[in-house]
Design an enzyme around this catalytic site. Structure first.
Site, PDB file in Angstrom:
ATOM      1  N   LYS A 141       3.530   1.298   3.048  1.00 54.32           N
ATOM      2  CA  LYS A 141       3.448  -0.865   3.987  1.00 54.32           C
ATOM      3  C   LYS A 141       3.592  -1.307   2.992  1.00 54.32           C
ATOM      4  O   LYS A 141       2.729  -1.918   2.978  1.00 54.32           O
ATOM      5  CB  LYS A 141       2.313  -0.083   3.961  1.00 54.32           C
TER       6      LYS A 141
ATOM      7  N   HIS B  80     -16.494   5.303   8.564  1.00 52.41           N
ATOM      8  CA  HIS B  80     -14.474   5.374   8.461  1.00 52.41           C
ATOM      9  C   HIS B  80     -13.682   6.880   8.539  1.00 52.41           C
ATOM     10  O   HIS B  80     -13.792   7.931   7.764  1.00 52.41           O
ATOM     11  CB  HIS B  80     -13.936   4.706   6.538  1.00 52.41           C
TER      12      HIS B  80
ATOM     13  N   GLY C 182      -7.616  10.915   5.793  1.00 55.22           N
ATOM     14  CA  GLY C 182      -9.438  10.601   4.956  1.00 55.22           C
ATOM     15  C   GLY C 182     -10.135   9.708   5.410  1.00 55.22           C
ATOM     16  O   GLY C 182     -10.937   8.901   5.778  1.00 55.22           O
TER      17      GLY C 182
ATOM     18  N   ARG D  43      -3.176  -2.583  -2.993  1.00 58.27           N
ATOM     19  CA  ARG D  43      -4.504  -1.884  -2.904  1.00 58.27           C
ATOM     20  C   ARG D  43      -4.063  -0.823  -4.144  1.00 58.27           C
ATOM     21  O   ARG D  43      -3.071   0.223  -4.017  1.00 58.27           O
ATOM     22  CB  ARG D  43      -4.245  -0.842  -1.949  1.00 58.27           C
TER      23      ARG D  43
ATOM     24  N   GLU E 288      -7.568  -3.372   5.807  1.00 55.69           N
ATOM     25  CA  GLU E 288      -7.921  -3.722   4.704  1.00 55.69           C
ATOM     26  C   GLU E 288      -6.356  -4.543   3.973  1.00 55.69           C
ATOM     27  O   GLU E 288      -6.837  -5.299   3.211  1.00 55.69           O
ATOM     28  CB  GLU E 288      -7.004  -1.949   3.997  1.00 55.69           C
TER      29      GLU E 288
ATOM     30  N   ASP F 106      -3.791  16.778  13.012  1.00 57.96           N
ATOM     31  CA  ASP F 106      -4.202  15.752  13.648  1.00 57.96           C
ATOM     32  C   ASP F 106      -4.806  15.711  14.824  1.00 57.96           C
ATOM     33  O   ASP F 106      -5.028  16.665  15.558  1.00 57.96           O
ATOM     34  CB  ASP F 106      -2.821  15.278  14.581  1.00 57.96           C
ATOM     35  N   MET F 107      -6.165  14.894  14.573  1.00 55.76           N
ATOM     36  CA  MET F 107      -7.470  15.472  15.581  1.00 55.76           C
ATOM     37  C   MET F 107      -7.016  15.209  17.289  1.00 55.76           C
ATOM     38  O   MET F 107      -7.671  16.145  17.733  1.00 55.76           O
ATOM     39  CB  MET F 107      -8.112  14.058  15.512  1.00 55.76           C
TER      40      MET F 107
ATOM     41  N   ASP G 156     -10.189   0.083  -4.226  1.00 57.17           N
ATOM     42  CA  ASP G 156     -11.160   0.981  -3.136  1.00 57.17           C
ATOM     43  C   ASP G 156     -12.333   1.066  -3.650  1.00 57.17           C
ATOM     44  O   ASP G 156     -14.093   1.234  -2.856  1.00 57.17           O
ATOM     45  CB  ASP G 156     -10.288   2.273  -2.879  1.00 57.17           C
TER      46      ASP G 156
ATOM     47  N   ASN H 209       1.235  -1.371   0.046  1.00 57.66           N
ATOM     48  CA  ASN H 209       0.016   0.079   0.253  1.00 57.66           C
ATOM     49  C   ASN H 209       1.068   1.255  -0.190  1.00 57.66           C
ATOM     50  O   ASN H 209       1.842   1.992   1.134  1.00 57.66           O
ATOM     51  CB  ASN H 209      -1.061  -0.259   1.263  1.00 57.66           C
TER      52      ASN H 209
END
Length: 385
Positions: A16, A202, A206, A87, A373, A277-278, A144, A9
């Site tokens: 990754k 999700h 993203g 992916r 995934e 970043d949350m 996807d 990915n």
């Protein structure tokens, strides 16, 4: 030797790689979790979260990542690579299921790069490199967009002249591999059957949401590209097309500048002026950061309302991905705004990220299901072997 499959990915600055053992023609344990990333002028190479090496960048970063991996792989004499899985973000209108890679397929997928400029070029670069280096084995692509092939034409169409729909300008939906995993593995994770009318959120860098009816995608928040839908880490989500026209005509912005704005400078980062970043934004005392978080939640709640209308009801809400499965704060904020549906959250279960976080008295069940995934790609690869 142990048979393994490799799942890749790729992003613009990272790669990754997951390596799964195969036993009795089934996916067994993940034995290696490999991560390579571009960091300033270095490539950092991690294996199972331990740093393996740091290398100065002297060539194309993605090619260097593949070469570094290959050098390491040559030392793994006990492993026998039998296939790879990849992916690919956008399959367009012609690819609605996994396919075996060949030169014709790669050529067709290059045409779709403008629809996903942040992901597709790098997905294809890594795919092509593996295809060239390991010619004796099968390489399988998973898209996807494929999970959403069950969407009806009326959910896909824009209000444009039909000639554009015929050319492929339509709603596709994304994060399909995540939705496929969550819906197909729901029972083994939660010990409950997936209800007929489910909405999966999700939420990560993203973000999108999908209405699932009887295990199949009915419609989702993303459309033609990964810019659509709810607000994200650096993307604005749903945007009046008139804004883009205004930026071109009045702000005199170029297409490249607008692309940079919409893909990399908007969303949580643009609204807060602090971070994408949350976790950083939730901890911040900044008014703009708080507003960005509130807008993120508000847009998600509106989207859930749309999906409930499409489903003609809702039985359960499922949170997944980085923010969805790891942020009790965001889940609680969203659930509170949906309390009119009869949703009630168990505070302690939510704080612990338990699989079912709604109370027994909640009219709508609420779940947290970690996505995977890489595993769903591995399972799809095995169908070809």
């Amino acid at each position: 030797m142990k048979d393994v499959i490799l799942i890749a990915n790729a992003g613009s600055s990272s790669l990754k790689i997951s390596i799964f053992a195969i036993q009795n023609k089934r996916v067994n344990d993940k034995i290696y979790n490999i991560f390579l990333e571009k960091n300033n002028n270095k490539i950092l190479f991690y294996i199972n979260q331990q740093k393996e090496s740091t290398t100065s960048i002297k060539d194309d970063p993605i090619e260097m990542m593949i070469n570094l991996f290959e050098e390491w792989w040559k030392k793994q004499s006990a492993l026998n690579l039998i296939a790879t899985g990849h992916r690919i973000v956008h399959g367009g209108k012609n690819f609605n299921k996994p396919v075996v890679v060949n030169k014709k397929v790669i050529k067709e997928l290059r045409v779709l790069i403008p629809l996903s400029p942040l992901h597709q070029p790098y997905n294809l670069q890594v795919l092509d490199l593996f295809f060239q280096k390991y010619k004796a084995i099968s390489h399988i692509i998973c898209f996807d967009t494929s999970f959403h092939c069950t969407n009806s034409p009326i959910t896909k169409a824009f209000g444009l002249p039909k000639q554009y729909y015929d050319k492929g300008i339509m709603r596709y939906g994304f994060h399909g591999l995540s939705y496929q995993y969550v819906s197909s593995h729901f029972k083994e994770i939660t010990m409950e059957d997936l209800p007929p009318k489910a909405i999966i959120a999700h939420l990560g860098s993203g973000s999108s949401l999908c209405a699932i009816k009887n295990g199949l995608s009915l419609t989702s928040s993303m459309g033609f590209s990964v810019l659509d839908g709810v607000m994200m880490a650096t993307r604005p989500g749903n945007l009046d097309p008139g804004v883009v026209l205004y930026l071109i005509n009045n702000e005199k912005m170029t297409i490249n500048e607008i692309t940079e704005l919409l893909y990399k400078k908007s969303g949580l980062l643009g609204m807060s002026g602090e971070s994408s970043d949350m976790r950083t934004l939730i901890a911040s005392n900044s008014h703009d950061s708080k507003f960005a978080v509130d807008l993120f939640v508000y847009r998600i709640v509106l989207e859930i309302g749309k999906l409930i209308a499409a489903l003609e009801g809702i039985d359960c809400l499922i949170f997944t991905a980085g923010v969805g499965q790891n942020s009790p704060v965001i889940r609680e904020m969203i659930s509170k705004k949906l309390s009119w549906l009869g949703i009630k959250i168990d505070y302690e279960k939510n704080q612990k990220n338990e699989h079912r976080i709604s109370t027994k008295g909640s009219k709508i069940k609420v779940f947290v299901v970690p996505t995977n995934e890489e595993l769903i790609i591995a399972e799809e690869v095995m169908k070809f072997l």
